[in-house]
Write a protein that holds these residues in place. Structure first.
Motif, PDB file in Angstrom:
ATOM      1  N   GLN A  55       0.857  -1.191   0.000  1.00 59.76           N
ATOM      2  CA  GLN A  55       0.000   0.000   0.000  1.00 59.76           C
ATOM      3  C   GLN A  55       0.893   1.240   0.000  1.00 59.76           C
ATOM      4  N   GLY A  56       0.605   2.162  -0.893  1.00 60.48           N
ATOM      5  CA  GLY A  56       1.421   3.363  -1.029  1.00 60.48           C
ATOM      6  C   GLY A  56       2.247   3.310  -2.299  1.00 60.48           C
ATOM      7  N   ILE A  57       2.818   2.138  -2.579  1.00 57.79           N
ATOM      8  CA  ILE A  57       3.468   1.950  -3.882  1.00 57.79           C
ATOM      9  C   ILE A  57       2.374   1.767  -4.918  1.00 57.79           C
ATOM     10  N   GLY A  58       1.371   1.015  -4.550  1.00 57.47           N
ATOM     11  CA  GLY A  58       0.168   0.817  -5.340  1.00 57.47           C
ATOM     12  C   GLY A  58      -1.007   0.924  -4.386  1.00 57.47           C
ATOM     13  N   VAL A  59      -2.169   0.582  -4.875  1.00 59.76           N
ATOM     14  CA  VAL A  59      -3.360   0.578  -4.035  1.00 59.76           C
ATOM     15  C   VAL A  59      -3.644  -0.868  -3.655  1.00 59.76           C
ATOM     16  N   ALA A  60      -3.616  -1.162  -2.365  1.00 64.94           N
ATOM     17  CA  ALA A  60      -3.832  -2.529  -1.909  1.00 64.94           C
ATOM     18  C   ALA A  60      -5.185  -3.042  -2.383  1.00 64.94           C
ATOM     19  N   GLY A  61      -5.197  -4.290  -2.816  1.00 61.40           N
ATOM     20  CA  GLY A  61      -6.412  -4.902  -3.325  1.00 61.40           C
ATOM     21  C   GLY A  61      -6.408  -4.924  -4.845  1.00 61.40           C
ATOM     22  N   PHE A  62      -7.579  -5.168  -5.421  1.00 61.38           N
ATOM     23  CA  PHE A  62      -7.699  -5.209  -6.881  1.00 61.38           C
ATOM     24  C   PHE A  62      -7.865  -3.800  -7.427  1.00 61.38           C
ATOM     25  N   ALA A  90      -2.305 -13.907 -14.548  1.00 57.30           N
ATOM     26  CA  ALA A  90      -0.859 -14.106 -14.637  1.00 57.30           C
ATOM     27  C   ALA A  90      -0.244 -13.701 -13.303  1.00 57.30           C
ATOM     28  N   GLN A  91       0.586 -14.564 -12.753  1.00 55.51           N
ATOM     29  CA  GLN A  91       1.294 -14.226 -11.517  1.00 55.51           C
ATOM     30  C   GLN A  91       2.536 -13.433 -11.879  1.00 55.51           C
ATOM     31  N   ILE A  92       2.736 -12.344 -11.156  1.00 55.23           N
ATOM     32  CA  ILE A  92       3.907 -11.501 -11.363  1.00 55.23           C
ATOM     33  C   ILE A  92       4.733 -11.558 -10.089  1.00 55.23           C
ATOM     34  N   HIS A  93       5.981 -11.940 -10.225  1.00 59.17           N
ATOM     35  CA  HIS A  93       6.843 -12.109  -9.060  1.00 59.17           C
ATOM     36  C   HIS A  93       7.917 -11.038  -8.939  1.00 59.17           C
ATOM     37  N   ASN A  94       8.038 -10.182  -9.934  1.00 59.10           N
ATOM     38  CA  ASN A  94       9.053  -9.133  -9.912  1.00 59.10           C
ATOM     39  C   ASN A  94       8.408  -7.784 -10.168  1.00 59.10           C
ATOM     40  N   LEU A  95       8.929  -6.768  -9.519  1.00 58.49           N
ATOM     41  CA  LEU A  95       8.445  -5.409  -9.708  1.00 58.49           C
ATOM     42  C   LEU A  95       9.647  -4.491  -9.817  1.00 58.49           C
ATOM     43  N   ASN A  96       9.733  -3.783 -10.922  1.00 57.22           N
ATOM     44  CA  ASN A  96      10.813  -2.838 -11.150  1.00 57.22           C
ATOM     45  C   ASN A  96      10.200  -1.439 -11.166  1.00 57.22           C
ATOM     46  N   ILE A  97      10.595  -0.605 -10.238  1.00 54.63           N
ATOM     47  CA  ILE A  97      10.046   0.746 -10.145  1.00 54.63           C
ATOM     48  C   ILE A  97      11.124   1.737 -10.551  1.00 54.63           C
ATOM     49  N   GLN A  98      10.802   2.570 -11.533  1.00 58.52           N
ATOM     50  CA  GLN A  98      11.707   3.631 -11.960  1.00 58.52           C
ATOM     51  C   GLN A  98      11.047   4.952 -11.602  1.00 58.52           C
ATOM     52  N   LEU A  99      11.661   5.686 -10.700  1.00 60.43           N
ATOM     53  CA  LEU A  99      11.101   6.941 -10.221  1.00 60.43           C
ATOM     54  C   LEU A  99      11.681   8.120 -10.978  1.00 60.43           C
TER      55      LEU A  99
END
Length: 124
Positions: A55-62, A90-99
């Motif tokens: 939560q905060g990086i994205g919105v928790a939940g769907f 699709a399951q996603i196991h990696n997250l790359n954030i570019q700010l």
């Protein structure tokens, strides 16, 4: 990630008008959202589920968006009921954030005790 395509009994969406600089907080922009209800419509819901710890990086939940089959309408999904759909997950196991590195981003107030409340207020 999830994609749901086909026939929906109802899809309730919202859209927020295009914003210009200086950009208002999302809570302010969302006060003027346009809510639409699509009945007996064909289209696609697409989105993802963010775990509570992010939560905060994205919105928790769907977090889902709808696009009508003719691609002329859609928005952020508030509610829906299906008739005849196909679901792809699709399951996603990696997250790359570019700010961004712009001064505006680096000076933005993006944290604080009210961030979670603001996300809940603007996302519903």
């Amino acid at each position: 990630a999830v994609q749901i395509s086909g026939e929906f009994a109802i899809v309730k969406t919202r859209t927020v008008a295009r914003q210009v600089q200086p950009f208002p907080p999302l809570t302010t922009a969302a006060e003027h959202e346009d809510v639409k209800v699509f009945n007996e419509v064909r289209g696609t819901l697409i989105g993802f589920r963010t775990p509570a710890f992010a939560q905060g990086i994205g919105v928790a939940g769907f977090h889902l968006h709808f696009l009508r089959e003719d691609r002329q309408a859609g928005g952020h999904v508030l509610d829906f009921a299906v008739r005849d759909v196909a679901v792809q997950i699709a399951q996603i196991h990696n997250l790359n954030i570019q700010l961004p590195s712009s001064p505006a981003f680096l000076q933005a107030q993006l944290a604080g005790p009210s961030v979670n409340d603001a996300i809940k207020a603007s996302e519903g």
